[in-house]
Design a protein around this motif. Structure first.
Motif, mmCIF file in Angstrom:
data_model
loop_
_atom_site.group_PDB
_atom_site.id
_atom_site.type_symbol
_atom_site.label_atom_id
_atom_site.label_comp_id
_atom_site.label_asym_id
_atom_site.label_seq_id
_atom_site.Cartn_x
_atom_site.Cartn_y
_atom_site.Cartn_z
ATOM 1 N N CYS A 347 0.841 -1.188 0.000
ATOM 2 C CA CYS A 347 0.000 0.000 0.000
ATOM 3 C C CYS A 347 0.881 1.244 0.000
ATOM 4 O O CYS A 347 1.398 1.649 1.055
ATOM 5 N N HIS A 366 0.218 2.172 4.004
ATOM 6 C CA HIS A 366 0.352 1.242 5.120
ATOM 7 C C HIS A 366 1.519 0.275 4.948
ATOM 8 O O HIS A 366 1.788 -0.522 5.853
ATOM 9 N N CYS A 379 -6.917 -0.891 5.624
ATOM 10 C CA CYS A 379 -6.172 -0.459 4.436
ATOM 11 C C CYS A 379 -7.058 -0.553 3.183
ATOM 12 O O CYS A 379 -7.484 -1.636 2.794
#
Length: 622
Positions: A347, A366, A379
């Motif tokens: 991410c 993330h 997320c």
């Protein structure tokens, strides 16, 4: 040739005519005798029945409506005595004069006079018409004394529906009102003076059971329909009492907890039996204000209010579920095999698909996430990718398996179904093809996905227990609740999702750490959600309060043996972690401490024949 004398010729013709006339008379009398024999002997039983029907007048007597209780026997809807005055137009020499004289004893508005006169023109003159009700004892006694001075006047005692804990229980219990024009022909009882039927809520959903069956009184009447004497009566059957699964104390607490918000709703239910323990919606109203002698101006004011207090947001509010929907996406991905327990997705703070770019709620990203951490930290990118891999139809199938896009036959009319979009759904409803970007945003509970708070509570309960639990509004009482069948979902996949939800509340980095329970040795699992709001006209962003995001939170507890599930939506409240999770924390705390499902449930009069209402153990599946 002998000549016939004229007098003999005339005599012969007279004799022939007399013979023909006599034969005709005999034939007529024979026919009359045959008809009399048929009427008096052969068809006597049929005409005797018709004669009795003309001679007898049967009037229905309204039954007493059943009461409604909460799960512990607290009355929430009952009846009190209603002293009334009626008039039979056929006995009144001058109905207008009678009404004018009556108005000198008790207040009878011009609108009521017009109503009585209008009904008198439309129906039989020997059917009673309600003039006034809710009389005090002084008025009632005076009318009984003066009755001979008012031809056609009658007094009787009926019942009025009253509601306790009215504002907190309004959206669940509902209210009664006069039958609408379309309902009048459904049941003869609807034509009885002052008869009321359920309009919304449980009063409507269980109306047939609550209504009971009418009794009757038989009178002897003359040829003009006037009553000569009373011949007898048959008592009606009182309506059945209904015991709700709702805990009124918990309901009151939940509504007070939501009072700070302009529009919000919350549903708490038993994960195993499906019994709804609380269903709060704000703003609310007092049904006592509109069920008996309603003020039309006040009713119109409530109905036209921007926030519409009549609207039960728990079953009629449609919201994008936001990140609470990620538990559906995770289970769908695991079940379809597009992700596994060990798969990790990077991410960087956003996700590219063609020329479109979809941001994660955390701008810096993330990092690499597995399914546990993706749920715990919510997320977006992980679920964008998961949804893209499996497609919208697989995602929708899992949503329906977990209870979304469904109206539940629990006794609450007016539920909204919600939307779990598919390729075919968009083609049928919008006439457009499905696009990949729409799958991506559906993966985080946005786009076309719409749910109600009740559906979110059911979804949470199914994830928590792995059972196809169905909500119900009546308590099991002395009857064991049906055990819900197991969901066709791999138990290990359910454990993975539950683990992520436990992390949301109880592990460092979880999005709802502030919602952790303070009850010793008790933990709660949950999932935050924040859904964006766009205008239904053109998809533009709204401004001000209406432009704020919806705040959502779902949870279940305890985590080892799930018993209760709660879902909360605060319209335009902001972040789910900041706004909705503290509400659920407080309600879940009270719920666990009260433990309503672990206590004896009230047994209604009709469920315990020959006995007074009593308490019986609730033997619901645990």
């Amino acid at each position: 040739m002998t000549e016939v004398k004229p007098e003999f010729s005339l005599r012969g013709r007279f004799a022939r005519r007399a013979l023909l006339l006599g034969a005709g008379q005999i034939g007529l009398f024979g026919l009359l005798g045959w008809r009399l024999r048929q009427l008096q002997i052969l068809d006597s039983s049929e005409y005797r029945l018709l004669s009795d029907e003309n001679r007898l007048s049967v009037q229905l007597v309204a039954p007493i409506r059943g009461a409604i209780y909460d799960r512990f026997g607290t009355p929430v809807a009952q009846n009190r005595e209603n002293l009334r005055v009626l008039v039979v137009p056929g006995y009144s020499k001058n109905l207008a004069v009678t009404l004018a004289s009556l108005s000198r004893i008790l207040p009878v508005s011009q609108a009521d006079k017009d109503r009585v006169l209008r009904h008198a023109r439309r129906q039989s003159g020997y059917l009673p018409i309600l003039v006034a009700e809710d009389l005090n004892w002084r008025q009632f006694a005076l009318l009984n004394v003066l009755a001979p001075e008012f031809p056609g006047l009658q007094t009787d005692s009926g019942s009025i529906r009253t509601y306790s804990h009215a504002t907190s229980m309004a959206h669940i219990v509902g209210y009664v009102g006069m039958a609408a024009q379309r309902e009048v022909n459904e049941d003869p009882m609807m034509r009885l003076p002052g008869f009321r039927t359920g309009k919304v809520g449980v009063e409507r959903g269980f109306d047939r059971a609550l209504r009971g069956s009418a009794g009757s009184t038989t009178y002897e009447a003359d040829a003009r329909g006037r009553v000569v004497r009373k011949l007898g009566s048959t008592p009606g059957t009182q309506g059945k009492d209904v015991v709700l699964s709702v805990d009124q104390g918990l309901q009151e607490f939940a509504l007070n907890r939501l009072a700070e918000f302009r529009r919000a709703s919350l549903v708490a239910m038993d994960c195993n039996t499906g019994e709804v323990l609380a269903m709060a919606s704000t703003p609310t109203y007092d049904p006592n204000d509109i069920t008996f002698k309603p003020d039309p101006k006040r009713f119109a004011e409530l109905a036209r209010a921007d926030d519409n207090p009549f609207n039960n947001l728990a079953v009629r509010g449609l919201y994008p579920p936001g990140s609470t929907f990620k538990v559906v996406t995770a289970l769908a991905g695991l079940e379809s095999g597009v992700i596994t327990e060990k798969d990790r997705v990077g991410c960087p703070g956003g996700y590219s698909l063609g020329r479109a770019y979809f941001r994660c709620w955390k701008p810096g990203g993330h990092g690499r996430m597995d399914v546990h951490d993706a749920i715990k930290q919510s997320c977006d990118v992980f679920f964008y990718e998961t949804a893209r891999r499996m497609g919208i139809d697989a995602l929708a199938a899992m949503g329906r398996k977990l209870g979304l896009e469904r109206i539940y036959p629990c006794g609450l009319a007016g539920q909204k179904k919600g939307v779990m979009p598919t390729v075919a759904w968009k083609r049928a409803n919008l006439g457009q093809p499905w696009y990949g970007g729409e799958t991506v945003i559906a993966g985080i509970g946005q786009g076309f996905v719409l749910t109600t708070p009740l559906q979110l509570a059911v979804m949470t309960g199914r994830v928590a227990t792995g059972k196809a639990v169905v909500p119900r509004l009546t308590a099991s009482g002395a009857n064991a609740a049906k055990v819900a069948p197991a969901l066709d979902i791999e138990p290990h996949h359910l454990d993975l999702v539950r683990g992520g939800m436990i992390g949301v509340v109880n592990e460092p980095g979880g999005t709802a750490g502030r919602a952790a329970l303070t009850i010793p040795d008790m933990q709660m699992a949950g999932k935050t959600g924040t859904s964006q709001v766009v205008s239904s006209r053109g998809g533009r962003r709204l401004q001000g309060w209406e432009g704020e995001t919806h705040a959502l939170f779902i949870a279940y507890a305890p985590i080892d043996v799930p018993r209760y599930a709660v879902a909360c939506v605060v319209e335009h409240g902001g972040g789910g972690s900041r706004v909705a999770s503290p509400v659920v924390h407080d309600v879940m705390t009270v719920l666990l401490l009260r433990d309503p499902s672990g206590k004896p449930a009230f047994v209604a009069r009709n469920d315990a024949p020959g006995r007074q209402p009593a308490l019986a153990e609730a033997r619901g599946a645990r």
